[in-house]
Write a protein that holds these residues in place. Structure first.
Motif, PDB file in Angstrom:
ATOM      1  N   VAL A   1      -9.988   3.260   6.338  1.00 35.36           N
ATOM      2  CA  VAL A   1      -9.116   4.352   7.024  1.00 35.36           C
ATOM      3  C   VAL A   1     -10.074   4.896   8.292  1.00 35.36           C
ATOM      4  O   VAL A   1     -11.189   4.825   8.339  1.00 35.36           O
TER       5      VAL A   1
ATOM      6  N   ARG B   1       3.738  10.614   2.624  1.00 33.94           N
ATOM      7  CA  ARG B   1       3.533   9.348   2.051  1.00 33.94           C
ATOM      8  C   ARG B   1       4.312   8.341   2.631  1.00 33.94           C
ATOM      9  O   ARG B   1       5.528   8.498   2.879  1.00 33.94           O
TER      10      ARG B   1
ATOM     11  N   ASP C   1      -5.024   9.357  -0.299  1.00 32.32           N
ATOM     12  CA  ASP C   1      -4.990   8.460  -1.358  1.00 32.32           C
ATOM     13  C   ASP C   1      -4.273   7.412  -1.182  1.00 32.32           C
ATOM     14  O   ASP C   1      -3.045   7.217  -0.732  1.00 32.32           O
ATOM     15  N   ILE C   2      -4.701   5.953  -1.327  1.00 31.57           N
ATOM     16  CA  ILE C   2      -4.075   4.732  -1.419  1.00 31.57           C
ATOM     17  C   ILE C   2      -3.930   4.118  -2.602  1.00 31.57           C
ATOM     18  O   ILE C   2      -4.946   3.917  -3.283  1.00 31.57           O
ATOM     19  N   THR C   3      -2.764   3.817  -2.986  1.00 33.35           N
ATOM     20  CA  THR C   3      -2.656   2.829  -4.264  1.00 33.35           C
ATOM     21  C   THR C   3      -2.383   1.430  -3.583  1.00 33.35           C
ATOM     22  O   THR C   3      -1.483   1.005  -3.036  1.00 33.35           O
TER      23      THR C   3
ATOM     24  N   LEU D   1       0.847  -1.273   0.015  1.00 29.78           N
ATOM     25  CA  LEU D   1      -0.006  -0.047  -0.118  1.00 29.78           C
ATOM     26  C   LEU D   1       0.898   1.327   0.021  1.00 29.78           C
ATOM     27  O   LEU D   1       1.718   1.189   0.963  1.00 29.78           O
ATOM     28  N   SER D   2       0.628   2.089  -0.855  1.00 29.60           N
ATOM     29  CA  SER D   2       1.164   3.487  -0.895  1.00 29.60           C
ATOM     30  C   SER D   2      -0.096   4.595  -0.379  1.00 29.60           C
ATOM     31  O   SER D   2      -0.965   4.665  -1.340  1.00 29.60           O
ATOM     32  N   ILE D   3       0.195   5.085   0.626  1.00 32.70           N
ATOM     33  CA  ILE D   3      -0.669   6.050   1.576  1.00 32.70           C
ATOM     34  C   ILE D   3      -0.012   7.471   1.300  1.00 32.70           C
ATOM     35  O   ILE D   3       0.904   7.831   1.973  1.00 32.70           O
TER      36      ILE D   3
ATOM     37  N   ASN E   1       4.469   3.939   2.993  1.00 35.64           N
ATOM     38  CA  ASN E   1       4.168   2.453   2.283  1.00 35.64           C
ATOM     39  C   ASN E   1       4.243   1.316   3.303  1.00 35.64           C
ATOM     40  O   ASN E   1       5.112   1.130   4.234  1.00 35.64           O
TER      41      ASN E   1
ATOM     42  N   VAL F   1      -4.850   2.399   9.108  1.00 32.26           N
ATOM     43  CA  VAL F   1      -5.424   1.781   7.856  1.00 32.26           C
ATOM     44  C   VAL F   1      -5.642   0.280   8.240  1.00 32.26           C
ATOM     45  O   VAL F   1      -4.675  -0.697   8.662  1.00 32.26           O
TER      46      VAL F   1
ATOM     47  N   TYR G   1      -1.268  11.549   2.329  1.00 34.04           N
ATOM     48  CA  TYR G   1      -1.953  12.133   3.228  1.00 34.04           C
ATOM     49  C   TYR G   1      -1.769  13.502   3.788  1.00 34.04           C
ATOM     50  O   TYR G   1      -0.480  13.624   3.624  1.00 34.04           O
TER      51      TYR G   1
ATOM     52  N   ILE H   1     -10.117  -2.101   2.070  1.00 35.18           N
ATOM     53  CA  ILE H   1      -9.423  -1.153   2.834  1.00 35.18           C
ATOM     54  C   ILE H   1     -10.274  -0.281   3.433  1.00 35.18           C
ATOM     55  O   ILE H   1     -11.086   0.420   2.964  1.00 35.18           O
TER      56      ILE H   1
END
Length: 457
Positions: A437, A421, A450-452, A372-374, A423, A391, A376, A435
């Motif tokens: 939050v 950011r 934003d979460i990838t 996960l790349s977060i 990870n 998360v 915020y 997922i």
């Protein structure tokens, strides 16, 4: 030598395998109440042009029947943003004769010529579909209807148009009622120019409906076909019918052809199973883009039951008329690394929890691990002494048994007033993931979350 090369390639296809990686579905949904597309939303075509991805769809809304719109993204898995607040191809209200227009397929010629082929039905002839043509100098339009329309009469639903040498090939679902409404053979037509004249080969389907007992014996929805310089490739929805068409079961198959007239079904079909999508009933009207080693297949998505939570009662009331757009990724290699947007939120208030109600639980059954790349931004008033954001990664064997038990909970550090950011990652042993939050601070919000999600196989 050419025949030997073709035989070798066909043999290589049959000895290859497809790994299904369900994408972030639904990838596009109907508009909000009052929008032109606030009814049903179905797949038309996908076009990659100048680094952008154009998703064409037809939809009902505002009491009107099907019209065609487009959404745009910078990557094949989105996020897709709808263009404007009106269809790019509308009904012709002047003569009052159009009943609806649908099944748009876009073909680019040269640097700035775009042909949009579509199916249309007229109020005075509700049993037959005619084929229309519109042109534009931009993939977003405006599209102008061809003065010589219709370019073909009574030729079903447009699936896709491709070019081989100096010839144009149009592949349609025709007839459209072989064993069930909206399912039929795949037939074709040829022309020397997009405007025609087109010669439909109605008596010789390129892919006829199979005998009873096969997984796709109810027929096919319209399917996109592309010629890659050697072979024609088709990804198609094959159906097991239900007395209610919208509850028909439909998985995805693959077929290929040397000449465009005779298609061979891949020996290990289906290549994508509807059961691998949370609450998935059907993948219909398939269109694709090949970016090897991945093939992105976009489709109309139907469900086995309502799934949207409280606050979406209007959508639930429409079931089973609820149709959205979905996407599957097919990997041609055993190992894969696929990233896509998983969650986006402008603001999460103090003490609040959130998961995206417009996204199905992610299907992760073929992945071994994930990351996960977060990104915020924390409120300036937040204390750095405690995590501001949690998360929760919930997993389970079914979309109805998701839990953080045995899964992962990540504490995101607080950097007050800054954009950050982080990870995280973990291994996978379940089929579905969601997922969520949570903001631990009872008073101060977290912004621009934003979460990838990256799946690794």
């Amino acid at each position: 030598m050419e025949n030997l090369n073709l035989a070798a390639r066909m043999n290589a296809i049959e000895n290859s395998s497809f790994t299904q990686i369900p994408g972030p579905s639904p990838i596009l949904m109907p508009g909000k109440p009052g929008a032109w597309d606030d009814g049903m939303c179905e797949m038309c075509d996908i076009l990659k042009d100048d680094g952008k991805y154009y998703l064409y769809y037809h939809a009902t809304g505002q009491g009107q029947s099907y019209r065609i719109g487009v959404a745009v993204a910078n990557s094949p898995l989105g996020p897709f943003v709808k263009h404007g607040n009106a269809p790019i191809l509308d009904l012709t209200f002047g003569d009052g004769n159009d009943r609806y227009i649908a099944c748009g397929s876009v073909l680019k010629e040269g640097t700035n010529k775009y042909y949009l082929f579509y199916s249309l039905q007229q109020k005075n002839d509700e049993l037959n579909y005619y084929i229309g043509l519109a042109t534009a100098d931009n993939p977003l339009g405006p599209f102008k209807k061809f003065e010589g329309n219709p370019i073909m009469k009574n030729f079903g639903y447009v699936g896709g148009v491709t070019k081989r040498g100096g010839k144009y090939y149009m592949f349609n679902e025709y007839p459209t009622r072989v064993q069930a409404v909206d399912y039929g053979h795949i037939s074709y037509a040829v022309a020397d120019t997009p405007e025609g004249p087109w010669t439909p080969c109605k008596d010789e389907p390129v892919m006829p409906v199979e005998d009873f007992g096969t997984w796709d014996d109810a027929g096919y929805s319209e399917s996109n076909v592309k010629f890659d310089g050697t072979l024609f490739h088709m990804f198609y929805g094959g159906a097991k019918t239900h007395q209610n068409r919208l509850l028909s079961q439909e998985s995805m198959g693959y077929a290929y052809s040397v000449d465009g007239k005779h298609f061979y079904k891949y020996g290990r079909n289906p290549v994508a199973h509807r059961e691998n999508i949370a609450y998935g009933a059907a993948m219909a009207e398939c269109c694709f883009i090949a970016e090897y080693p991945y093939i992105y297949v976009y489709h109309t998505l139907r469900y086995t039951r309502p799934w949207l939570p409280e606050g979406f009662e209007t959508e639930n009331a429409k079931f089973p008329q609820m149709e959205h757009l979905g996407v599957q990724v097919l990997s041609l290699t055993e190992h894969f690394n696929i990233s896509y947007p998983a969650l986006s939120l402008a603001e999460l208030g103090g003490g609040e929890k959130y998961h995206d109600p417009a996204k199905l639980p992610f299907s992760v059954m073929n992945a071994r691990s994930y990351s996960l790349s977060i990104s915020y931004r924390c409120d300036e008033k937040m204390s750095a002494d405690m995590p501001s954001l949690i998360v929760h990664v919930k997993t389970g064997p079914t979309p109805d048994t998701l839990s953080t038990k045995g899964s992962y909970i990540y504490s995101v550090p607080t950097y007050a007033g800054k954009e950050n950011r982080v990870n995280f990652g973990g291994v996978l042993c379940d089929r579905f993931m969601q997922i969520e939050v949570e903001n631990l601070d009872p008073e101060n919000p977290v912004y621009d979350i934003d979460i990838t999600l990256t799946l690794v196989g």
